[in-house]
Design an enzyme around this catalytic site. Structure first.
Site, PDB file in Angstrom:
ATOM      1  N   LEU A 108      16.120  45.680  38.797  1.00 28.21           N
ATOM      2  CA  LEU A 108      15.321  46.753  39.392  1.00 28.21           C
ATOM      3  C   LEU A 108      15.383  47.997  38.527  1.00 28.21           C
ATOM      4  O   LEU A 108      16.412  48.293  37.905  1.00 28.21           O
ATOM      5  CB  LEU A 108      15.831  47.058  40.796  1.00 28.21           C
ATOM      6  CG  LEU A 108      15.898  45.865  41.750  1.00 28.21           C
ATOM      7  CD1 LEU A 108      16.234  46.326  43.161  1.00 28.21           C
ATOM      8  CD2 LEU A 108      14.604  45.064  41.734  1.00 28.21           C
ATOM      9  N   GLY A 153      18.477  42.266  39.728  1.00 28.30           N
ATOM     10  CA  GLY A 153      17.127  41.902  40.144  1.00 28.30           C
ATOM     11  C   GLY A 153      16.489  40.877  39.205  1.00 28.30           C
ATOM     12  O   GLY A 153      15.646  40.082  39.628  1.00 28.30           O
ATOM     13  N   ASN A 177      25.108  41.835  39.715  1.00 26.93           N
ATOM     14  CA  ASN A 177      26.109  42.874  39.425  1.00 26.93           C
ATOM     15  C   ASN A 177      25.869  44.164  40.202  1.00 26.93           C
ATOM     16  O   ASN A 177      26.492  45.176  39.952  1.00 26.93           O
ATOM     17  CB  ASN A 177      26.094  43.201  37.917  1.00 26.93           C
ATOM     18  CG  ASN A 177      24.822  43.914  37.510  1.00 26.93           C
ATOM     19  OD1 ASN A 177      23.780  43.702  38.105  1.00 26.93           O
ATOM     20  ND2 ASN A 177      24.909  44.770  36.520  1.00 26.93           N
ATOM     21  N   GLU A 178      24.921  44.142  41.154  1.00 22.82           N
ATOM     22  CA  GLU A 178      24.522  45.416  41.757  1.00 22.82           C
ATOM     23  C   GLU A 178      25.633  46.083  42.553  1.00 22.82           C
ATOM     24  O   GLU A 178      25.631  47.302  42.709  1.00 22.82           O
ATOM     25  CB  GLU A 178      23.244  45.280  42.591  1.00 22.82           C
ATOM     26  CG  GLU A 178      23.315  44.349  43.760  1.00 22.82           C
ATOM     27  CD  GLU A 178      23.035  42.906  43.357  1.00 22.82           C
ATOM     28  OE1 GLU A 178      22.703  42.651  42.191  1.00 22.82           O
ATOM     29  OE2 GLU A 178      23.179  42.048  44.234  1.00 22.82           O
TER      30      GLU A 178
HETATM   31  C1  LIG Z   1      20.689  37.789  47.639  1.00 21.77           C
HETATM   32  C2  LIG Z   1      20.296  38.541  46.429  1.00 21.77           C
HETATM   33  C3  LIG Z   1      20.014  39.989  46.690  1.00 21.77           C
HETATM   34  C4  LIG Z   1      19.696  40.681  45.419  1.00 21.77           C
HETATM   35  C5  LIG Z   1      19.397  42.135  45.610  1.00 21.77           C
HETATM   36  C6  LIG Z   1      18.845  42.698  44.352  1.00 21.77           C
HETATM   37  C7  LIG Z   1      19.358  44.073  44.105  1.00 21.77           C
HETATM   38  C8  LIG Z   1      19.122  44.401  42.686  1.00 21.77           C
HETATM   39  C9  LIG Z   1      19.534  45.535  42.160  1.00 21.77           C
HETATM   40  C10 LIG Z   1      19.251  45.856  40.736  1.00 21.77           C
HETATM   41  O1  LIG Z   1      18.602  45.134  40.027  1.00 21.77           O
HETATM   42  S1  LIG Z   1      19.868  47.341  40.178  1.00 21.77           S
HETATM   43  C11 LIG Z   1      19.643  47.270  38.418  1.00 21.77           C
HETATM   44  C12 LIG Z   1      20.773  46.548  37.835  1.00 21.77           C
HETATM   45  N1  LIG Z   1      20.572  46.413  36.391  1.00 21.77           N
HETATM   46  C13 LIG Z   1      21.524  46.694  35.543  1.00 21.77           C
HETATM   47  O2  LIG Z   1      22.602  47.081  35.875  1.00 21.77           O
HETATM   48  C14 LIG Z   1      21.147  46.483  34.094  1.00 21.77           C
HETATM   49  C15 LIG Z   1      21.555  47.638  33.288  1.00 21.77           C
HETATM   50  N2  LIG Z   1      21.143  47.405  31.920  1.00 21.77           N
HETATM   51  C16 LIG Z   1      21.839  46.647  31.042  1.00 21.77           C
HETATM   52  O3  LIG Z   1      22.845  46.030  31.339  1.00 21.77           O
HETATM   53  C17 LIG Z   1      21.301  46.641  29.632  1.00 21.77           C
HETATM   54  O4  LIG Z   1      20.394  47.695  29.500  1.00 21.77           O
HETATM   55  C18 LIG Z   1      20.616  45.315  29.232  1.00 21.77           C
HETATM   56  C19 LIG Z   1      19.558  44.886  30.224  1.00 21.77           C
HETATM   57  C20 LIG Z   1      21.674  44.189  29.078  1.00 21.77           C
HETATM   58  C21 LIG Z   1      19.935  45.509  27.846  1.00 21.77           C
HETATM   59  O5  LIG Z   1      20.856  45.996  26.923  1.00 21.77           O
HETATM   60  P1  LIG Z   1      20.349  46.595  25.539  1.00 21.77           P
HETATM   61  O6  LIG Z   1      21.573  46.983  24.777  1.00 21.77           O
HETATM   62  O7  LIG Z   1      19.413  45.641  24.891  1.00 21.77           O
HETATM   63  O8  LIG Z   1      19.469  47.859  25.922  1.00 21.77           O
HETATM   64  P2  LIG Z   1      19.974  49.308  26.428  1.00 21.77           P
HETATM   65  O9  LIG Z   1      20.122  50.183  25.215  1.00 21.77           O
HETATM   66  O10 LIG Z   1      21.142  49.187  27.336  1.00 21.77           O
HETATM   67  O11 LIG Z   1      18.742  49.771  27.294  1.00 21.77           O
HETATM   68  C22 LIG Z   1      17.500  50.105  26.681  1.00 21.77           C
HETATM   69  C23 LIG Z   1      16.782  51.114  27.554  1.00 21.77           C
HETATM   70  O12 LIG Z   1      16.489  50.524  28.806  1.00 21.77           O
HETATM   71  C24 LIG Z   1      16.976  51.354  29.876  1.00 21.77           C
HETATM   72  N3  LIG Z   1      17.357  50.484  31.010  1.00 21.77           N
HETATM   73  C25 LIG Z   1      18.213  49.450  31.010  1.00 21.77           C
HETATM   74  N4  LIG Z   1      18.300  48.892  32.223  1.00 21.77           N
HETATM   75  C26 LIG Z   1      17.462  49.590  33.025  1.00 21.77           C
HETATM   76  C27 LIG Z   1      17.099  49.492  34.408  1.00 21.77           C
HETATM   77  N5  LIG Z   1      17.611  48.539  35.220  1.00 21.77           N
HETATM   78  N6  LIG Z   1      16.244  50.382  34.900  1.00 21.77           N
HETATM   79  C28 LIG Z   1      15.696  51.347  34.123  1.00 21.77           C
HETATM   80  N7  LIG Z   1      15.986  51.491  32.784  1.00 21.77           N
HETATM   81  C29 LIG Z   1      16.863  50.621  32.263  1.00 21.77           C
HETATM   82  C30 LIG Z   1      18.178  52.045  29.253  1.00 21.77           C
HETATM   83  O13 LIG Z   1      18.505  53.183  29.978  1.00 21.77           O
HETATM   84  C31 LIG Z   1      17.661  52.334  27.872  1.00 21.77           C
HETATM   85  O14 LIG Z   1      16.797  53.452  27.979  1.00 21.77           O
HETATM   86  P3  LIG Z   1      16.783  54.572  26.845  1.00 21.77           P
HETATM   87  O15 LIG Z   1      18.186  55.113  26.786  1.00 21.77           O
HETATM   88  O16 LIG Z   1      16.394  53.859  25.585  1.00 21.77           O
HETATM   89  O17 LIG Z   1      15.785  55.565  27.327  1.00 21.77           O
END
Ligand SMILES: CCCCCCC/C=C/C(=O)SCCNC(=O)CCNC(=O)[C@H](O)C(C)(C)COP(=O)(O)OP(=O)(O)OC[C@H]1O[C@@H](n2cnc3c(N)ncnc32)[C@H](O)[C@@H]1OP(=O)(O)O
Length: 188
Positions: A108, A153, A177-178
């Site tokens: 997400l 997500g 991991n949320e």
């Molecule tokens: C029964 C089931 C129920 C399920 C319920 C579901 C609930 C779900 C909740 C969620 O999904 S909350 C979101 C959780 N996501 C994360 O924690 C992911 C965080 N991100 C990462 O671990 C890493 O970014 C990555 C995906 C492994 C990629 O790593 P990489 O080194 O390639 O890139 P980065 O330099 O880290 O990121 C680039 C750029 O993207 C932005 N970003 C990363 N993740 C998100 C995100 N989830 N939302 C918005 N933006 C994101 C990050 O901030 C970087 O931005 P800039 O610094 O370049 O502006």
């Protein structure tokens, strides 16, 4: 009746698996045959859709930079794409994959949950629910070709598909991991 439906799904699946191949770089990709036979290709803002009408298989490439974060807009695009494919009688299966390097979907969009209005957050969570219900209940055979990291997500999205194939690369992580972010999954 149920058996017939299961068999139909399984036959369609055999066709789908034939279209998947993985390169030596740990990437899962659609075979060149698919590209060559492609009849229909359309692009929404964050999605490139390749649909081969001769096999009935569509490939949805998520291309929402940088990490395919699931924003309200992107979730809506995904739902509309699935709905359109379901309305097309010639479509039997859907492969979901990523065009972004190293990431299937970062889950997400965290910015959608930060400093936005209660109304917007309500709309956002409804779209999250609609996305996974649509995939989970789809009559299409759905496959997530997970060619990069897929936390939270992103993992949810992959789990709601019928099958998952993940690129064999130790750098790619997948899981829910949320809770580490202090989020509790809603009572759906
Ligand atoms: C029964 C089931 C129920 C399920 C319920 C579901 C609930 C779900 C909740 C969620 O999904 S909350 C979101 C959780 N996501 C994360 O924690 C992911 C965080 N991100 C990462 O671990 C890493 O970014 C990555 C995906 C492994 C990629 O790593 P990489 O080194 O390639 O890139 P980065 O330099 O880290 O990121 C680039 C750029 O993207 C932005 N970003 C990363 N993740 C998100 C995100 N989830 N939302 C918005 N933006 C994101 C990050 O901030 C970087 O931005 P800039 O610094 O370049 O502006």
């Amino acid at each position: 009746m149920a058996l017939r439906a299961a068999l139909r799904k399984s036959c369609a699946l055999t066709g789908l698996f034939c279209q998947l191949s993985s390169s030596r770089h740990g990437r899962v990709c659609a075979s060149p045959v698919l590209v060559a036979q492609q009849r229909n290709s359309s692009t929404a803002q964050n999605i490139k859709l390749d649909f081969d009408q001769s096999t009935g298989v569509a490939v949805m490439h998520m291309q929402c930079p940088p990490v395919n974060a699931l924003s309200l807009e992107f979730l809506t695009e995904i739902c509309i794409t699935v709905e359109k494919l379901e309305m097309d009688k010639s479509c039997r299966g859907l492969i979901i994959t990523s065009s972004q390097p190293k990431v299937f979907s970062a889950g997400l969009d965290l910015l959608e949950m930060y400093e936005t209005s209660t109304e917007h957050r309500g709309e956002f969570w409804r779209a999250v629910q609609e996305m996974w219900l649509k995939l989970y209940s789809s009559k299409l055979v759905t496959i997530a070709a997970i060619n990069g990291s897929s936390p939270a997500g992103g993992c949810l999205m992959a789990m709601t598909c019928d099958y998952r194939i993940m690129a064999d690369n130790p750098r790619y992580g997948i899981g829910l991991n949320e809770t580490q972010l202090g989020m509790v999954a809603p009572f759906w």
